[in-house]
Enzyme design. Sequence first.
Site, PDB file in Angstrom:
ATOM      1  N   ASP A   9       0.919  -1.165  -0.064  1.00 36.55           N
ATOM      2  CA  ASP A   9      -0.107   0.117   0.046  1.00 36.55           C
ATOM      3  C   ASP A   9       0.910   1.285  -0.060  1.00 36.55           C
ATOM      4  OD1 ASP A   9      -2.377   1.462   0.182  1.00 36.55           O
ATOM      5  OD2 ASP A   9      -2.151   1.634   2.421  1.00 36.55           O
ATOM      6  N   ASP A  11      -0.147   5.129   0.619  1.00 36.76           N
ATOM      7  CA  ASP A  11      -0.382   6.283   1.584  1.00 36.76           C
ATOM      8  C   ASP A  11      -0.389   5.710   2.988  1.00 36.76           C
ATOM      9  OD1 ASP A  11      -1.006   8.694   2.841  1.00 36.76           O
ATOM     10  OD2 ASP A  11      -2.975   9.029   1.814  1.00 36.76           O
ATOM     11  N   THR A  42      -3.217   0.507  -4.794  1.00 43.23           N
ATOM     12  CA  THR A  42      -3.866   1.788  -4.291  1.00 43.23           C
ATOM     13  C   THR A  42      -5.344   1.617  -4.472  1.00 43.23           C
ATOM     14  OG1 THR A  42      -4.028   4.186  -4.332  1.00 43.23           O
ATOM     15  CG2 THR A  42      -3.221   3.077  -6.191  1.00 43.23           C
ATOM     16  N   ASN A  43      -6.300   2.023  -3.519  1.00 41.96           N
ATOM     17  CA  ASN A  43      -7.561   2.054  -3.797  1.00 41.96           C
ATOM     18  C   ASN A  43      -7.991   3.458  -4.244  1.00 41.96           C
ATOM     19  OD1 ASN A  43      -8.676  -0.277  -3.332  1.00 41.96           O
ATOM     20  ND2 ASN A  43      -9.438  -0.021  -1.361  1.00 41.96           N
ATOM     21  N   LYS A 181      -9.568  -3.349  -3.128  1.00 45.50           N
ATOM     22  CA  LYS A 181      -9.087  -3.748  -1.568  1.00 45.50           C
ATOM     23  C   LYS A 181     -10.394  -3.732  -0.782  1.00 45.50           C
ATOM     24  CE  LYS A 181      -5.472  -1.202  -1.351  1.00 45.50           C
ATOM     25  NZ  LYS A 181      -4.362  -0.628  -0.605  1.00 45.50           N
ATOM     26  N   ASP A 206      -1.315  -0.403   6.021  1.00 47.82           N
ATOM     27  CA  ASP A 206      -1.569   0.170   7.065  1.00 47.82           C
ATOM     28  C   ASP A 206      -3.133   0.262   7.557  1.00 47.82           C
ATOM     29  OD1 ASP A 206      -2.520   1.722   5.179  1.00 47.82           O
ATOM     30  OD2 ASP A 206      -2.496   3.693   6.541  1.00 47.82           O
ATOM     31  N   THR A 210      -8.779  -3.203   4.874  1.00 44.69           N
ATOM     32  CA  THR A 210      -8.794  -3.470   3.305  1.00 44.69           C
ATOM     33  C   THR A 210      -7.362  -4.414   3.143  1.00 44.69           C
ATOM     34  OG1 THR A 210      -7.349  -1.174   3.300  1.00 44.69           O
ATOM     35  CG2 THR A 210      -9.864  -1.290   2.522  1.00 44.69           C
TER      36      THR A 210
END
Length: 272
Positions: A9, A11, A42-43, A181, A206, A210
């Site tokens: 992931d 961010d 990334t979402n 995710k 983090d 997800t």
Amino acid sequence: MKKKGFLIDMDGVIYKGSEPIPGAVEFINGLRDRGLPFLFLTNNSQRTSRDVCYKLNKMGFRVNDTDIFTCAMATARYLASKKENGTAYVIGEGGLLTELYNAGYSIVDDQPDYVIIGEGRTIMLESVDKAINMVMKGAKLIATNLDANCPMGEGKYRVGCGALVAMLEFASGIKAFSVGKPSPVMMRMARKALQLTTDETVMIGDTMGTDILGAGSMGFTTVLTLSGVTKEDDLAHFGYSPDFIIKSIKDLLNEELFMRVMGEPLLVDATY
């Protein structure tokens, strides 16, 4: 060294805002130097993989467009596998629109096969009304992800795709299908993109709901970093656990810990 690859992931894991998290550049560039495969997940469907890559390069990460896998990419590829050359009404931005075009989809304003919802900073209620009516007339409702909100840094948040999707679901009575995710659709696509087996795949994230939930459900090794959304006190509220818990990705510069992650999955709290 046992063969492993990483789904990572972004961010809260490798950067916050426009600043890399300490140790992140060294870790990612170290994976490249070791020849270990990795893919950023990334979402966020707003930006193209090229846009994301440009941001990472500016921070010092030695990455390419092909190292980025967005929920927009996963959504477009999933829909193309279900219906070739389909049509879609889209509430979203450039990253999602670009991937749909690349997948052979046409963006239309009337009688679409799918209504697709992604992130957007300038969403008009008129567009939402159109989407509701299309869904109630038979268009299938697709969400790029179901994140309720998105962190913007400095303790600020903006409305996420999931919040908009919830409004459409409530208004239409139709449940959306989400591709991002923690959906196994995106997780499986990402693993296959790295040409890894389940037990060769490590997810670093983090967010428990997800990153860790999605990867854990797939049988991947999971590493939770406490540098982003999830804090240590939050862990008591979940009925599942990551395989490893670290303060930040900098901890993985410790060769002993890194080698444990690369070995057989173990339930280890590496926080210190």
